[in-house]
Design a protein around this motif. Structure first.
Motif, mmCIF file in Angstrom:
data_model
loop_
_atom_site.group_PDB
_atom_site.id
_atom_site.type_symbol
_atom_site.label_atom_id
_atom_site.label_comp_id
_atom_site.label_asym_id
_atom_site.label_seq_id
_atom_site.Cartn_x
_atom_site.Cartn_y
_atom_site.Cartn_z
ATOM 1 N N ARG A 130 47.854 95.779 70.974
ATOM 2 C CA ARG A 130 49.222 96.083 70.564
ATOM 3 C C ARG A 130 49.700 95.066 69.530
ATOM 4 O O ARG A 130 49.310 93.901 69.556
ATOM 5 C CB ARG A 130 50.188 96.030 71.768
ATOM 6 N N TRP A 131 50.571 95.522 68.617
ATOM 7 C CA TRP A 131 51.261 94.655 67.673
ATOM 8 C C TRP A 131 52.658 94.364 68.183
ATOM 9 O O TRP A 131 53.262 95.186 68.885
ATOM 10 C CB TRP A 131 51.377 95.330 66.310
ATOM 11 N N PHE A 132 53.177 93.187 67.819
ATOM 12 C CA PHE A 132 54.576 92.887 68.113
ATOM 13 C C PHE A 132 55.088 91.891 67.076
ATOM 14 O O PHE A 132 54.316 91.296 66.320
ATOM 15 C CB PHE A 132 54.754 92.350 69.531
ATOM 16 N N GLN A 133 56.396 91.733 67.045
ATOM 17 C CA GLN A 133 57.030 90.787 66.133
ATOM 18 C C GLN A 133 57.875 89.803 66.921
ATOM 19 O O GLN A 133 58.562 90.183 67.866
ATOM 20 C CB GLN A 133 57.925 91.516 65.119
ATOM 21 N N ASN A 177 60.973 92.861 73.082
ATOM 22 C CA ASN A 177 60.511 91.575 73.598
ATOM 23 C C ASN A 177 59.784 91.674 74.940
ATOM 24 O O ASN A 177 59.430 90.652 75.531
ATOM 25 C CB ASN A 177 61.689 90.610 73.752
ATOM 26 N N LEU A 178 59.565 92.891 75.413
ATOM 27 C CA LEU A 178 58.901 93.087 76.703
ATOM 28 C C LEU A 178 57.437 93.458 76.516
ATOM 29 O O LEU A 178 57.114 94.421 75.824
ATOM 30 C CB LEU A 178 59.605 94.189 77.495
ATOM 31 N N MET A 179 56.554 92.680 77.127
ATOM 32 C CA MET A 179 55.142 93.040 77.225
ATOM 33 C C MET A 179 54.799 93.228 78.691
ATOM 34 O O MET A 179 55.175 92.398 79.540
ATOM 35 C CB MET A 179 54.251 91.945 76.624
ATOM 36 N N VAL A 180 54.094 94.302 79.005
ATOM 37 C CA VAL A 180 53.660 94.586 80.372
ATOM 38 C C VAL A 180 52.145 94.730 80.367
ATOM 39 O O VAL A 180 51.584 95.442 79.525
ATOM 40 C CB VAL A 180 54.320 95.867 80.915
ATOM 41 N N ILE A 181 51.489 94.045 81.305
ATOM 42 C CA ILE A 181 50.037 94.021 81.382
ATOM 43 C C ILE A 181 49.622 94.487 82.769
ATOM 44 O O ILE A 181 50.064 93.934 83.776
ATOM 45 C CB ILE A 181 49.482 92.603 81.140
ATOM 46 N N ASN A 192 57.838 87.739 78.333
ATOM 47 C CA ASN A 192 58.931 87.752 77.358
ATOM 48 C C ASN A 192 58.349 87.282 76.026
ATOM 49 O O ASN A 192 57.937 86.132 75.895
ATOM 50 C CB ASN A 192 60.057 86.826 77.821
ATOM 51 N N LEU A 193 58.324 88.162 75.035
ATOM 52 C CA LEU A 193 57.660 87.838 73.781
ATOM 53 C C LEU A 193 58.430 86.830 72.933
ATOM 54 O O LEU A 193 57.937 86.402 71.888
ATOM 55 C CB LEU A 193 57.382 89.114 72.997
ATOM 56 N N ASN A 194 59.622 86.429 73.371
ATOM 57 C CA ASN A 194 60.279 85.274 72.761
ATOM 58 C C ASN A 194 59.616 83.977 73.207
ATOM 59 O O ASN A 194 59.795 82.932 72.581
ATOM 60 C CB ASN A 194 61.769 85.249 73.120
ATOM 61 N N ASP A 219 64.097 101.493 75.773
ATOM 62 C CA ASP A 219 65.090 100.431 75.631
ATOM 63 C C ASP A 219 64.591 99.095 76.169
ATOM 64 O O ASP A 219 65.346 98.126 76.243
ATOM 65 C CB ASP A 219 66.402 100.820 76.323
ATOM 66 N N ALA A 220 63.295 99.040 76.542
ATOM 67 C CA ALA A 220 62.638 97.796 76.968
ATOM 68 C C ALA A 220 63.224 97.193 78.246
ATOM 69 O O ALA A 220 63.020 96.010 78.513
ATOM 70 C CB ALA A 220 62.659 96.748 75.849
ATOM 71 N N THR A 221 63.906 97.987 79.062
ATOM 72 C CA THR A 221 64.444 97.459 80.317
ATOM 73 C C THR A 221 63.458 97.573 81.471
ATOM 74 O O THR A 221 63.705 97.041 82.561
ATOM 75 C CB THR A 221 65.731 98.195 80.718
#
Length: 363
Positions: A130-133, A177-181, A192-194, A219-221
């Motif tokens: 996955r990509w993220f910023q 900002n949410l990653m789930v594995i 938390n991708l922050n 909505d990443a909740t």
């Protein structure tokens, strides 16, 4: 992209969906082995598909259907594929632990990409990517059977961060900002991708059997979880919302000869609609369904498509739902015969198929 499917007539009011208008990709342009993953480009009309035949296929979706645009080969069966957020780059991972990155800003000519940029990323197979910023910069996350998730800034050959997930990584998703594995032994990690250098929270899956897929809400909740035992769970990331968590049965078929016996199938794929926040499930039983999680209601269920559905995804505007039909390994090596179908189909979203029920809160 709506022109591909005509005017888009209003869907039937029953909960049984219609697949008669689904568009099938030409057999000559399909992979020669099972399709492992697919994803629509978030910025253009392209669909990327990875396969056990060691190749990645990129199709251009237009007025006349979908046609093969680019292809490239990796060192082993390709298990995952993902577009960057701006749609300019495509990444994929294979069973040899390698990842490939194609930068389409270099305008490669249509056809075979002879020498994709590849790098050894993991000691075992790369199962998910996955990509993220964060901080205004693009990063790539790779999850592997070597029990690690690694983060790459693409500026060096070494990862900028590594998470020890304790078990083999089977599935991963990112939204904002949410990653789930999701890993073996039913562990689910939230990041938390922050602050991607650590796992923020770990839970045991609410489902009693092996995790097959996780997919983040729009909505990443929170996220949805699918298992091998025909169940899906809705899980919120914030502990304050635990009262909203629930699970339900799906992808099961009643045995006509035994009243209290049902055949149970794996939930292979879960995809959220980019606008409505509703979602799909697809499974080994060869069916897919659309759901409204907030109303706890099934919107539509679709007839069997002739084989297991291994991967799904919505187009960037939510007007097309792509699904792959191929063997999913649920019955072991011996069941993967040359006669097993391999199909890639595009389903036009019509009428209220994916719209939440009136009064539902969009998430």
């Amino acid at each position: 992209m709506s022109g591909l499917f005509g005017s888009g007539a209003t869907a039937a009011t029953s909960t049984t969906g219609d697949t008669s208008k689904d568009v099938e990709i030409n057999q000559n342009e399909l992979p020669k082995d099972s399709i492992s993953d697919l994803m629509f480009n978030p910025a253009a009309d392209y669909l990327a598909v990875s396969s056990w035949d060691q190749q990645v296929y990129i199709y251009e979706v237009g007025q006349n259907g979908a046609q093969g645009k680019w292809y490239y080969k990796m060192n082993g069966p390709v298990l995952c594929v993902a577009w960057s957020k701006d749609g300019s780059r495509l990444s994929s991972g294979d069973t040899t632990g390698n990842i490939a990155i194609i930068d389409f800003r270099n305008n490669p000519n249509p056809g075979v990409i002879e020498q994709p940029t590849m790098a050894k990323a993991h000691d075992e197979a790369v199962k998910t990517i996955r990509w993220f910023q964060t901080g205004g910069q693009d990063y790539l996350a790779t999850g592997s059977w070597d029990k690690k998730v690694k983060f790459w800034d693409l500026k060096s050959a070494n990862p900028v961060g590594t998470l020890d997930c304790g078990e083999r990584v089977y599935t991963m998703d990112v939204k904002d900002n949410l990653m789930v594995i999701g890993t073996a032994e039913r562990h689910i990690h939230m990041v938390n991708l922050n602050d991607p250098g650590k796992i923020a929270k770990t839970i045991t899956s609410p489902l009693k059997w092996q995790t097959r897929v996780v997919s983040c809400f729009t909505d990443a909740t929170g996220f949805a979880v699918g298992s091998i035992e025909g169940r899906c769970a809705i899980q919120y990331a914030d502990d304050k919302n635990t009262s909203l968590n629930f699970s339900f049965k799906c992808h099961r078929q009643q045995d006509p000869t035994q009243r209290d016996v049902a055949k149970v199938y794996s939930v292979n794929a879960i995809s959220f609609h980019p606008q409505h926040g509703t979602f799909s499930t697809a499974g080994s039983d060869g069916t897919f369904h659309f759901w409204d999680k907030d109303a706890k209601h099934r919107l539509k269920g679709y007839p069997e498509v002739g084989g297991s559905i291994t991967a799904t995804g919505f187009s960037r505007d939510g007007n097309i739902f792509a699904y792959a039909v191929s063997y999913d390994w649920s019955k072991g090596y011996s069941a993967n015969t040359p006669q097993y179908p391999i199909k890639l189909k595009l389903h036009p979203i019509q009428g209220d198929e994916c719209k939440p029920r009136p009064g539902s809160k969009k998430r």
